[in-house]
Every structure is written in C-alpha cells, then in structure tokens.
Design an enzyme around this catalytic site. Structure first.
Site, PDB file in Angstrom:
ATOM      1  N   LYS A  13       0.833  -1.215   0.000  1.00  0.00           N
ATOM      2  CA  LYS A  13       0.000   0.000   0.000  1.00  0.00           C
ATOM      3  C   LYS A  13       0.866   1.262   0.000  1.00  0.00           C
ATOM      4  O   LYS A  13       0.645   2.186  -0.770  1.00  0.00           O
ATOM      5  CB  LYS A  13      -0.908   0.040   1.251  1.00  0.00           C
ATOM      6  CG  LYS A  13      -1.800  -1.158   1.433  1.00  0.00           C
ATOM      7  CD  LYS A  13      -2.677  -1.025   2.670  1.00  0.00           C
ATOM      8  CE  LYS A  13      -1.915  -1.032   3.972  1.00  0.00           C
ATOM      9  NZ  LYS A  13      -1.229  -2.305   4.294  1.00  0.00           N
ATOM     10  N   ARG A  88      -9.395   1.189   8.913  1.00  0.00           N
ATOM     11  CA  ARG A  88      -8.930  -0.170   9.168  1.00  0.00           C
ATOM     12  C   ARG A  88      -9.958  -1.003   9.904  1.00  0.00           C
ATOM     13  O   ARG A  88      -9.737  -2.181  10.164  1.00  0.00           O
ATOM     14  CB  ARG A  88      -7.714  -0.072  10.056  1.00  0.00           C
ATOM     15  CG  ARG A  88      -6.466  -0.567   9.380  1.00  0.00           C
ATOM     16  CD  ARG A  88      -5.383  -0.401  10.366  1.00  0.00           C
ATOM     17  NE  ARG A  88      -4.246  -1.160  10.083  1.00  0.00           N
ATOM     18  CZ  ARG A  88      -3.161  -0.655   9.508  1.00  0.00           C
ATOM     19  NH1 ARG A  88      -3.142   0.568   9.072  1.00  0.00           N
ATOM     20  NH2 ARG A  88      -2.108  -1.409   9.376  1.00  0.00           N
ATOM     21  N   ARG A 127      11.758  -5.846   4.462  1.00  0.00           N
ATOM     22  CA  ARG A 127      11.492  -4.408   4.367  1.00  0.00           C
ATOM     23  C   ARG A 127      12.461  -3.607   5.244  1.00  0.00           C
ATOM     24  O   ARG A 127      12.749  -3.968   6.372  1.00  0.00           O
ATOM     25  CB  ARG A 127      10.070  -4.088   4.820  1.00  0.00           C
ATOM     26  CG  ARG A 127       9.885  -2.562   4.906  1.00  0.00           C
ATOM     27  CD  ARG A 127       8.496  -2.074   5.099  1.00  0.00           C
ATOM     28  NE  ARG A 127       7.755  -2.805   6.095  1.00  0.00           N
ATOM     29  CZ  ARG A 127       6.445  -2.795   6.156  1.00  0.00           C
ATOM     30  NH1 ARG A 127       5.748  -2.111   5.293  1.00  0.00           N
ATOM     31  NH2 ARG A 127       5.828  -3.486   7.089  1.00  0.00           N
ATOM     32  N   ARG A 160      11.541  -1.941  10.865  1.00  0.00           N
ATOM     33  CA  ARG A 160      10.508  -1.461  11.793  1.00  0.00           C
ATOM     34  C   ARG A 160      10.362  -2.420  12.960  1.00  0.00           C
ATOM     35  O   ARG A 160      10.471  -3.624  12.794  1.00  0.00           O
ATOM     36  CB  ARG A 160       9.167  -1.349  11.041  1.00  0.00           C
ATOM     37  CG  ARG A 160       8.963  -0.004  10.418  1.00  0.00           C
ATOM     38  CD  ARG A 160       7.818   0.058   9.455  1.00  0.00           C
ATOM     39  NE  ARG A 160       6.574  -0.565   9.892  1.00  0.00           N
ATOM     40  CZ  ARG A 160       5.453  -0.548   9.179  1.00  0.00           C
ATOM     41  NH1 ARG A 160       5.426   0.056   8.007  1.00  0.00           N
ATOM     42  NH2 ARG A 160       4.365  -1.143   9.613  1.00  0.00           N
ATOM     43  N   ARG A 171      -0.324  -9.145  13.283  1.00  0.00           N
ATOM     44  CA  ARG A 171      -0.849  -8.091  12.398  1.00  0.00           C
ATOM     45  C   ARG A 171      -1.715  -8.700  11.296  1.00  0.00           C
ATOM     46  O   ARG A 171      -2.753  -8.148  10.930  1.00  0.00           O
ATOM     47  CB  ARG A 171       0.306  -7.288  11.787  1.00  0.00           C
ATOM     48  CG  ARG A 171       0.918  -6.325  12.799  1.00  0.00           C
ATOM     49  CD  ARG A 171       2.243  -5.787  12.327  1.00  0.00           C
ATOM     50  NE  ARG A 171       2.158  -5.011  11.119  1.00  0.00           N
ATOM     51  CZ  ARG A 171       3.190  -4.745  10.324  1.00  0.00           C
ATOM     52  NH1 ARG A 171       4.377  -5.217  10.616  1.00  0.00           N
ATOM     53  NH2 ARG A 171       3.026  -4.024   9.252  1.00  0.00           N
TER      54      ARG A 171
HETATM   55  P1  AP5 Z   1       4.920  -1.654   1.798  1.00  0.00           P
HETATM   56  O1  AP5 Z   1       4.590  -0.767   0.657  1.00  0.00           O
HETATM   57  O2  AP5 Z   1       5.715  -1.089   2.933  1.00  0.00           O
HETATM   58  O3  AP5 Z   1       3.590  -2.366   2.344  1.00  0.00           O
HETATM   59  P2  AP5 Z   1       2.356  -1.776   3.152  1.00  0.00           P
HETATM   60  O4  AP5 Z   1       1.135  -2.427   2.606  1.00  0.00           O
HETATM   61  O5  AP5 Z   1       2.392  -0.277   3.169  1.00  0.00           O
HETATM   62  O6  AP5 Z   1       2.701  -2.401   4.563  1.00  0.00           O
HETATM   63  P3  AP5 Z   1       2.646  -1.836   6.054  1.00  0.00           P
HETATM   64  O7  AP5 Z   1       3.260  -2.913   6.890  1.00  0.00           O
HETATM   65  O8  AP5 Z   1       3.244  -0.465   6.138  1.00  0.00           O
HETATM   66  O9  AP5 Z   1       1.170  -1.776   6.312  1.00  0.00           O
HETATM   67  P4  AP5 Z   1       0.509  -1.826   7.668  1.00  0.00           P
HETATM   68  O10 AP5 Z   1      -0.848  -1.532   7.225  1.00  0.00           O
HETATM   69  O11 AP5 Z   1       0.640  -3.026   8.485  1.00  0.00           O
HETATM   70  O12 AP5 Z   1       1.356  -0.761   8.514  1.00  0.00           O
HETATM   71  P5  AP5 Z   1       1.029   0.744   8.930  1.00  0.00           P
HETATM   72  O13 AP5 Z   1       2.277   1.497   8.921  1.00  0.00           O
HETATM   73  O14 AP5 Z   1      -0.153   1.255   8.174  1.00  0.00           O
HETATM   74  O15 AP5 Z   1       5.669  -2.951   1.201  1.00  0.00           O
HETATM   75  C1  AP5 Z   1       6.172  -3.961   2.052  1.00  0.00           C
HETATM   76  C2  AP5 Z   1       7.558  -4.433   1.549  1.00  0.00           C
HETATM   77  O16 AP5 Z   1       7.393  -5.095   0.284  1.00  0.00           O
HETATM   78  C3  AP5 Z   1       8.551  -3.283   1.285  1.00  0.00           C
HETATM   79  O17 AP5 Z   1       9.827  -3.707   1.626  1.00  0.00           O
HETATM   80  C4  AP5 Z   1       8.446  -3.029  -0.241  1.00  0.00           C
HETATM   81  O18 AP5 Z   1       9.671  -2.526  -0.782  1.00  0.00           O
HETATM   82  C5  AP5 Z   1       8.116  -4.420  -0.762  1.00  0.00           C
HETATM   83  N1  AP5 Z   1       7.213  -4.394  -1.910  1.00  0.00           N
HETATM   84  C6  AP5 Z   1       6.100  -3.600  -2.079  1.00  0.00           C
HETATM   85  N2  AP5 Z   1       5.487  -3.910  -3.246  1.00  0.00           N
HETATM   86  C7  AP5 Z   1       6.214  -4.929  -3.807  1.00  0.00           C
HETATM   87  C8  AP5 Z   1       6.076  -5.697  -5.020  1.00  0.00           C
HETATM   88  N3  AP5 Z   1       5.047  -5.470  -5.871  1.00  0.00           N
HETATM   89  N4  AP5 Z   1       6.978  -6.678  -5.262  1.00  0.00           N
HETATM   90  C9  AP5 Z   1       8.010  -6.909  -4.402  1.00  0.00           C
HETATM   91  N5  AP5 Z   1       8.193  -6.220  -3.238  1.00  0.00           N
HETATM   92  C10 AP5 Z   1       7.304  -5.241  -2.957  1.00  0.00           C
HETATM   93  O19 AP5 Z   1       0.515   0.516  10.425  1.00  0.00           O
HETATM   94  C11 AP5 Z   1       1.386   0.118  11.465  1.00  0.00           C
HETATM   95  C12 AP5 Z   1       0.617   0.052  12.773  1.00  0.00           C
HETATM   96  O20 AP5 Z   1       0.090   1.360  13.109  1.00  0.00           O
HETATM   97  C13 AP5 Z   1      -0.612  -0.871  12.815  1.00  0.00           C
HETATM   98  O21 AP5 Z   1      -0.275  -2.216  13.079  1.00  0.00           O
HETATM   99  C14 AP5 Z   1      -1.438  -0.223  13.937  1.00  0.00           C
HETATM  100  O22 AP5 Z   1      -0.940  -0.570  15.215  1.00  0.00           O
HETATM  101  C15 AP5 Z   1      -1.191   1.265  13.719  1.00  0.00           C
HETATM  102  N6  AP5 Z   1      -2.202   1.864  12.837  1.00  0.00           N
HETATM  103  C16 AP5 Z   1      -1.963   2.451  11.628  1.00  0.00           C
HETATM  104  N7  AP5 Z   1      -3.112   2.869  11.081  1.00  0.00           N
HETATM  105  C17 AP5 Z   1      -4.100   2.540  11.948  1.00  0.00           C
HETATM  106  C18 AP5 Z   1      -5.515   2.681  11.930  1.00  0.00           C
HETATM  107  N8  AP5 Z   1      -6.162   3.249  10.894  1.00  0.00           N
HETATM  108  N9  AP5 Z   1      -6.221   2.211  12.994  1.00  0.00           N
HETATM  109  C19 AP5 Z   1      -5.613   1.648  14.044  1.00  0.00           C
HETATM  110  N10 AP5 Z   1      -4.278   1.472  14.117  1.00  0.00           N
HETATM  111  C20 AP5 Z   1      -3.525   1.912  13.085  1.00  0.00           C
END
Ligand code: AP5
Length: 213
Positions: A13, A88, A127, A160, A171
């Site tokens: 994402k 979410r 990552r 991270r 997660r």
């Molecule tokens: P990446 O693009 O980083 O993936 P992502 O979907 O953004 O993954 P996240 O882990 O950041 O999502 P998340 O939703 O768990 O975390 P968030 O920060 O929102 O890609 C992943 C890896 O793959 C990278 O290394 C990239 O280079 C590689 N890659 C990407 N595309 C590729 C491809 N096509 N082919 C090969 N490799 C590829 O949330 C973290 C925490 O914050 C949550 O757990 C929660 O505690 C809190 N939080 C955040 N938002 C909320 C909310 N709305 N409500 C409640 N808690 C929240």
C-alpha cells in the site's frame, strides 16, 4: 481525487501510495507514518500508540478517526489525497463517511492490493524504511543504491519494530478479522477496485494507473 488504499500489512500500500501521489500530485497520508513520527518525537500520541503497534494491535478507533479527519480538512488536501492505512475497521469507515459527508466530499476509489499471506511474510522480513523521510526499501526487491543508506537523505535505513516475525503474524490475524471486512464495505459503495499485488511494483502501478486514468 480521493483514494483509500486497502490491503494486508506488507501488501505494498505504502509503495503504491507514494507512486500515485507523485504521478497525480496528491497528498500521501499514512496513519502508520504519523504514529511512527510521534513515537520518534516522544509525544503523548506516540506514547499511546507505541504499545499497540509493538504488539501488532490496532490503535483505538477514536484516536485515529479524529487524527485523520483533522488532517484531510487541511488546505493542502483540497485537490485530493491517498489514505494509506486508514480506515482499518468498519467503525472507522462509518465515522469517516459521516465526516466526509459533512464536508461534501466522497471517496473516488478504494484500491485493494491483494496479496497472499505467504508473500507478505517474505516482503515484510526484507522491508527496510528510512526513519527520516519514510522511504520504503526491500533488501531483495527494492534495495537502496548504497546498502543500508537511504537514497533520498543518506540516513541509515532500519527495520521497523513491528516487522519482527511474531508481531507480523498477529498483524495478519488482526487484518483478517478487522480490516478485510472493508472490502465488502467499499464494494457496496461501488468504489472498490482490486489489483493483483503479487506482481512487480511497476506492474501493480500500471494496473492502478489504468484504473485512475
Ligand atoms: P509496503 O509498501 O511497505 O507495504 P504496506 O502495505 O504499506 O505495509 P505496512 O506494513 O506499512 O502496512 P501496515 O498496514 O501493516 O502498517 P502501517 O504502517 O499502516 O511494502 C512492504 C515491503 O514489500 C517493502 O519492503 C516493499 O519494498 C516491498 N514491496 C512492495 N510492493 C512490492 C512488489 N510489488 N513486489 C516486491 N516487493 C514489494 O501501520 C502500522 C501500525 O500502526 C498498525 O499495526 C497499527 O498498530 C497502527 N495503525 C496504523 N493505522 C491505523 C488505523 N487506521 N487504525 C488503528 N491502528 C492503526
């Protein structure tokens, strides 16, 4: 254009949101990045979020909703934004819709980046992220030009805290229980578009561009 990115942790994402914002000149709002920035600066919000994030749990809805509604009503979001990591849960989506309606706004697309759990584990374990500018890398699929160093600002890239294997499994569980139901929610609103996120980053982006036009 107002866009929501849906998908499991590690689906890509954030990677796609960055590319969409660059091409369409939209504001990238990542709730995860906002929390990580607050943790780094040791703010009250950061202290509250850290425990939930380190355990792979969601931060409580009421905290996140106010934060996002406040952010999208800022002037720089007038021409559009990409929400990455929000909503979410169904309550977050419902409260968000109410807030949008009050400001006469609506979501144009909810882009669901679909990737199997096995692929996710591999992606997350490789990552790395820049603590300064939040750029995302992968040791195998998207390494920086110089190993361990951010291309943009030279900062040391890090793993991270919530990317440790035991936290990732929780997660994913939380995603399937609380976030996946949003796929039906946005399908019912006729704005859901699903892309196969297991393809390469550029192939996924091409599909998204086909959708957005
Ligand atoms: P990446 O693009 O980083 O993936 P992502 O979907 O953004 O993954 P996240 O882990 O950041 O999502 P998340 O939703 O768990 O975390 P968030 O920060 O929102 O890609 C992943 C890896 O793959 C990278 O290394 C990239 O280079 C590689 N890659 C990407 N595309 C590729 C491809 N096509 N082919 C090969 N490799 C590829 O949330 C973290 C925490 O914050 C949550 O757990 C929660 O505690 C809190 N939080 C955040 N938002 C909320 C909310 N709305 N409500 C409640 N808690 C929240």
């Amino acid at each position: 254009m107002k866009i929501i990115m849906l998908g499991a942790p590690g689906a890509g994402k954030g990677t796609q949101a960055e590319k969409i914002c660059e091409k369409y000149k939209l504001i990238h709002i990542s709730t995860g990045d906002i929390f990580r920035e607050n943790i780094k600066n040791n703010t009250e919000l950061g202290k509250l979020a850290k425990g939930y994030m380190d355990a792979g749990e969601l931060v409580p809805d009421e905290v996140v909703i106010d934060l996002v509604v406040d952010r999208i009503t800022k002037k720089d979001c007038e021409d559009g934004f990409v929400l990455d990591g929000f909503p979410r849960t169904i309550p977050q989506a419902e409260s968000f819709d109410e807030a949008l309606a009050k400001s006469d706004m609506k979501i144009d697309y909810a882009i669901n980046v679909e990737v199997a759990d096995e692929v996710i584990i591999n992606r997350i374990s490789g990552r790395r992220a820049c603590p300064k500018c939040s750029a995302i890398y992968h040791t195998e699929f998207n390494p920086p030009k110089v190993e361990g160093v951010c291309d943009n600002d030279g900062a040391e890239i890090i793993q991270r805290n919530d990317d440790k294997p035991e936290t990732v499994l929780n997660r994913l569980k939380v995603y399937h229980e609380q976030t996946q139901p949003l796929i039906d929610y946005y399908e019912n609103k006729d704005c859901l578009r699903t892309v196969d996120g297991s393809k390469s980053t550029s192939e996924v982006f091409d599909k998204i561009v086909n959708i957005l036009g």
